[in-house]
Motif scaffolding. Structure first.
Motif, PDB file in Angstrom:
ATOM      1  N   ASP A 147      40.838  25.454  43.821  1.00  0.00           N
ATOM      2  CA  ASP A 147      40.215  26.616  43.417  1.00  0.00           C
ATOM      3  C   ASP A 147      38.944  26.403  42.664  1.00  0.00           C
ATOM      4  O   ASP A 147      38.271  25.210  43.241  1.00  0.00           O
ATOM      5  N   ARG A 148      38.387  26.954  41.927  1.00  0.00           N
ATOM      6  CA  ARG A 148      36.881  26.961  41.449  1.00  0.00           C
ATOM      7  C   ARG A 148      36.419  25.680  40.883  1.00  0.00           C
ATOM      8  O   ARG A 148      35.464  24.970  41.363  1.00  0.00           O
ATOM      9  N   ARG A 222      36.612  35.230  43.452  1.00  0.00           N
ATOM     10  CA  ARG A 222      38.092  35.380  43.353  1.00  0.00           C
ATOM     11  C   ARG A 222      38.167  36.865  43.720  1.00  0.00           C
ATOM     12  O   ARG A 222      39.255  37.388  44.388  1.00  0.00           O
ATOM     13  N   ASN A 235      41.723  30.715  47.352  1.00  0.00           N
ATOM     14  CA  ASN A 235      40.820  31.707  46.965  1.00  0.00           C
ATOM     15  C   ASN A 235      39.585  31.422  48.015  1.00  0.00           C
ATOM     16  O   ASN A 235      39.467  30.644  48.634  1.00  0.00           O
ATOM     17  N   ASN A 297      41.095  28.958  34.894  1.00  0.00           N
ATOM     18  CA  ASN A 297      41.568  30.023  35.476  1.00  0.00           C
ATOM     19  C   ASN A 297      41.449  31.394  34.647  1.00  0.00           C
ATOM     20  O   ASN A 297      42.261  32.204  34.268  1.00  0.00           O
ATOM     21  N   GLY A 300      41.664  34.660  36.446  1.00  0.00           N
ATOM     22  CA  GLY A 300      42.978  34.790  37.277  1.00  0.00           C
ATOM     23  C   GLY A 300      43.489  36.274  36.821  1.00  0.00           C
ATOM     24  O   GLY A 300      43.223  36.963  36.115  1.00  0.00           O
TER      25      GLY A 300
END
Length: 302
Positions: A147-148, A222, A235, A297, A300
């Motif tokens: 993820d990021r 996202r 993502n 997150n 999210g």
């Protein structure tokens, strides 16, 4: 900075094997030829390529075979034909990038064996913008679960490796924007973006990129993934990586060289040049990790 410019480039095989079949595909191919000419004037030591067409599952992989050679047949569009290739890889920089990634707590490994299948995006892009292998490349996988935070750290590891090598690079994210393909066979002349919703999100991203707002695009990745992408991976990552490599700011001069549908997906050719002028200071408040320690997150949906 060791990265003088960044590009977003599509990698579907139509651009190499059948560009003349659709006027839009031909325009995208012509825009990528312009990128080839631009890169020649920049005279980088290496092309640093992050390909969303190369999925990895356990950690991050970096191609380290100095001269990978094989014949590619795309798994989705095999009817278009075969693509023989032989590439030129900067194996030393690839190994250094892996070491820097591990130093930042990432799982990473170098790939160096004959017959490892180079992904379609990397082959298509390299054969168009670097057809004579005049510039060595480093190709980095896109981890499907990252993820990021993890992707930002991967980009920073690349910056570390470049800085220690003293080499000048052009950074390239190989990706489509919206990635939904037509579910039934179409004639090339009938190609269009898969849906109006995909088209609207593509145009919004391109508006931001034209204005040089790379960090804002990064922070919206996202949401873009939920709205305009098939949810096969955690993502949408390429703009996180590109921002980490070039600099997490809105200080860019952006140029959208072309945007067209390719079999329903959004194919954009975009250039980003660092400047001292900020487009707009609209970044979201999210952490900027240097060592991977899990996901915060905050953006999210759960």
């Amino acid at each position: 900075m060791n990265c003088t410019k960044g590009y977003v480039l599509p990698g579907l095989p139509h651009l190499l094997l059948q560009p003349e079949a659709n006027p839009g595909w031909k325009k995208v191919r012509a825009a990528m030829e312009r990128v080839r000419a631009e890169i020649e004037t920049l005279q980088p030591d290496v092309l640093l390529m992050y390909s969303t067409y190369w999925p990895s599952v356990i950690g991050h992989q970096v191609q380290a075979n100095p001269a990978p050679e094989w014949v590619l047949v795309d798994e989705e569009f095999h009817a278009l034909g075969s693509i023989p290739y032989k590439l030129k890889i900067d194996a030393d920089l690839a190994a250094a990038l892996v070491a820097e990634a591990k130093a930042r707590n990432l799982a990473a490994r170098a790939i160096n064996y004959h017959g490892f299948p180079i992904d379609t995006g990397s082959v298509v892009v390299s054969k168009i913008i670097n057809p004579k292998n005049a510039i060595p490349m480093v190709i980095i996988s896109s981890n499907v679960y990252a993820d990021r935070a993890e992707t930002l750290v991967l980009g920073k590891a690349a910056v570390d490796a470049l800085a220690k090598s003293g080499k000048k690079a052009v950074a390239i994210a190989i990706t489509s924007l919206s990635n939904r393909l037509h579910g039934t066979k179409i004639e090339p002349k009938d190609d269009k973006i898969h849906s109006l919703k995909d088209q609207e999100w593509n145009l919004k991203f391109l508006e931001f990129l034209q204005a040089g707002r790379l960090e804002d695009v990064s922070q919206l990745s996202r949401q873009f993934h939920r709205e305009a992408r098939v949810n096969k991976v955690a993502n949408f990552k390429p703009f996180w990586w590109l921002a980490a490599v070039l600099g997490q700011t809105n200080k860019y001069s952006g140029e959208v060289l072309e945007y067209q549908p390719i079999y329903g997906s959004g194919a954009a050719v975009v250039g980003l040049s660092p400047t001292t002028r900020a487009a707009r200071d609209l970044e979201f408040d999210e952490n900027d990790p240097d060592v991977y320690a899990g996901e915060r997150n905050v953006l999210g949906d759960r």
